[in-house]
Write an enzyme that holds these catalytic residues in place. Sequence first.
Site, PDB file in Angstrom:
ATOM      1  N   LYS A  29      38.764  50.308  36.292  1.00  0.00           N
ATOM      2  CA  LYS A  29      38.613  49.036  36.998  1.00  0.00           C
ATOM      3  C   LYS A  29      37.312  48.927  37.796  1.00  0.00           C
ATOM      4  O   LYS A  29      36.777  47.848  37.971  1.00  0.00           O
ATOM      5  CB  LYS A  29      39.813  48.798  37.922  1.00  0.00           C
ATOM      6  CG  LYS A  29      41.063  48.435  37.130  1.00  0.00           C
ATOM      7  CD  LYS A  29      41.984  47.550  37.903  1.00  0.00           C
ATOM      8  CE  LYS A  29      43.045  46.945  37.004  1.00  0.00           C
ATOM      9  NZ  LYS A  29      44.023  47.944  36.510  1.00  0.00           N
ATOM     10  N   GLU A  32      42.638  38.819  43.468  1.00  0.00           N
ATOM     11  CA  GLU A  32      44.094  38.862  43.367  1.00  0.00           C
ATOM     12  C   GLU A  32      44.453  40.274  42.930  1.00  0.00           C
ATOM     13  O   GLU A  32      43.658  40.945  42.277  1.00  0.00           O
ATOM     14  CB  GLU A  32      44.596  37.845  42.328  1.00  0.00           C
ATOM     15  CG  GLU A  32      44.603  38.342  40.876  1.00  0.00           C
ATOM     16  CD  GLU A  32      43.219  38.619  40.303  1.00  0.00           C
ATOM     17  OE1 GLU A  32      42.240  38.027  40.786  1.00  0.00           O
ATOM     18  OE2 GLU A  32      43.106  39.429  39.364  1.00  0.00           O
ATOM     19  N   SER A  87      42.794  55.160  30.278  1.00  0.00           N
ATOM     20  CA  SER A  87      42.278  54.196  31.265  1.00  0.00           C
ATOM     21  C   SER A  87      42.412  54.649  32.712  1.00  0.00           C
ATOM     22  O   SER A  87      41.623  54.230  33.561  1.00  0.00           O
ATOM     23  CB  SER A  87      42.973  52.851  31.084  1.00  0.00           C
ATOM     24  OG  SER A  87      44.376  52.983  31.199  1.00  0.00           O
TER      25      SER A  87
HETATM   26  C1  LIG Z   1      44.984  47.726  35.570  1.00  0.00           C
HETATM   27  C2  LIG Z   1      45.130  48.836  34.613  1.00  0.00           C
HETATM   28  C3  LIG Z   1      45.330  48.602  33.223  1.00  0.00           C
HETATM   29  C4  LIG Z   1      45.532  47.239  32.640  1.00  0.00           C
HETATM   30  O1  LIG Z   1      44.430  46.374  32.708  1.00  0.00           O
HETATM   31  P1  LIG Z   1      43.567  46.004  31.431  1.00  0.00           P
HETATM   32  O2  LIG Z   1      42.751  44.858  31.922  1.00  0.00           O
HETATM   33  O3  LIG Z   1      44.484  45.640  30.323  1.00  0.00           O
HETATM   34  O4  LIG Z   1      42.748  47.185  31.092  1.00  0.00           O
HETATM   35  C5  LIG Z   1      45.384  49.699  32.375  1.00  0.00           C
HETATM   36  N1  LIG Z   1      45.264  50.971  32.831  1.00  0.00           N
HETATM   37  C6  LIG Z   1      45.092  51.229  34.154  1.00  0.00           C
HETATM   38  C7  LIG Z   1      44.977  52.637  34.589  1.00  0.00           C
HETATM   39  C8  LIG Z   1      45.016  50.177  35.079  1.00  0.00           C
HETATM   40  O5  LIG Z   1      44.846  50.465  36.377  1.00  0.00           O
END
Ligand SMILES: *Cc1c(COP(=O)(O)O)cnc(C)c1O
Length: 393
Positions: free
Chosen positions: A89, A111, A377
């Site tokens: 993020k 948000e 992610s």
């Molecule tokens: C917020 C988040 C997501 C989902 O958001 P995307 O915009 O779909 O990438 C996925 N993995 C993690 C670790 C997150 O914090």
Amino acid sequence: MDYNVDEKGYYGEFGGAWIPEMMYANIEELRLRYLDIIHSEEFIEEFIHLLKNYVGRPSPLYFAKRLSEHYDTKIYLKREDLNHTGSHKLNNTVGQILLAQKLGKTRIIAETGAGQHGVATATVCALKGVQCVVYMGALDVERQAPNVKKMKMLGAEVIPVHSGNKTLKDATNEAMRDWINNPVHTHYIIGSVVGPHPYPDMVARFQAVISKELKVQLAEQTGNELPTRIIACVGGGSNAAGAFYHFLENKEVELIGVEAAGKGVDTDETAATLKVGSPGVLHSSKTMLMQNKDGQITEPYSISAGLDYPGIGPMHAHLFKSGRAKYLYATDKEVLEAALLLTQKEGIIPALESAHALAALNQLEFNENDVTVINLSGRGDKDMQTYLDYFGY
Ligand SMILES: *Cc1c(COP(=O)(O)O)cnc(C)c1O
């Protein structure tokens, strides 16, 4: 077939800026200036500098040997979990804070649902000494107390939203209302590839650093910059958009997004938008969304707060419809088991969101020499209580 955005802000039939007239001035300023700013030498230099020295990029591409043996193939993990603040993020919020400063904005609003995007926004506001206001559903403020505390310590004002279901959708409505009332000095940092054009394209460009690095790292480690497939979880779709971006035109690379099935796609408790949704307009964008027959948004559910969103970015709606990418889904239970497998095979505790991408491995067939990249992610620190409750440690 074009897979990326066109000049009007559309991905095929999806996207655009379906905004109320009162938001026109804000969006128009952004639309007219974002590309010039992010292509300027000054911006690029500072963005690269912060990605390297503040976020900690490039994130490693790690060959997961024991996980690969388990599936009898080659699996690589793109380690977005190692970024500062624990996920992908920050790539976006760093880009947007620099953009906001070039636009002369002195106040930031955002948000947040789970609080991950709120923390990433509060972080870059602290970094730059900019005022920060985060809207959060009152229910989420209660459920996500540790992230609320982090945002406060970082100097942000967290405003609980008591309307509607008191969750992410209501927080988004309130942030948009704030922006309409404060059009001149405020920039609204949206946290995924959603919302009106130019947000989906802008956020995708900031996250595209993931696939840019991937090509270099794959060439170094495998001798070929193109893998067999790339798998990423999809909430709004920003980490997936970033992981797919520079491979969209490489059609031999299979692109796979994984949505949250929650308790199952045939129950009311799911967030698998592409499986159960239909076209409509959500948060000023034409996309696929979960709605009832009267067009009212239905409440999504997933064990992972970051995937608990009733829509999906317009880029993914188009990649789905055009068939360029394939979308699978995984249930809460499958995801928890996948998280445990990675933890015990590789010593990496993943975020629940990322574990959706891992769970999809059980639904695929591999050749021994296939190269599969999983975009990891985020890390699992924030999900420890859920893991402990489920596994009973
Ligand atoms: C917020 C988040 C997501 C989902 O958001 P995307 O915009 O779909 O990438 C996925 N993995 C993690 C670790 C997150 O914090």
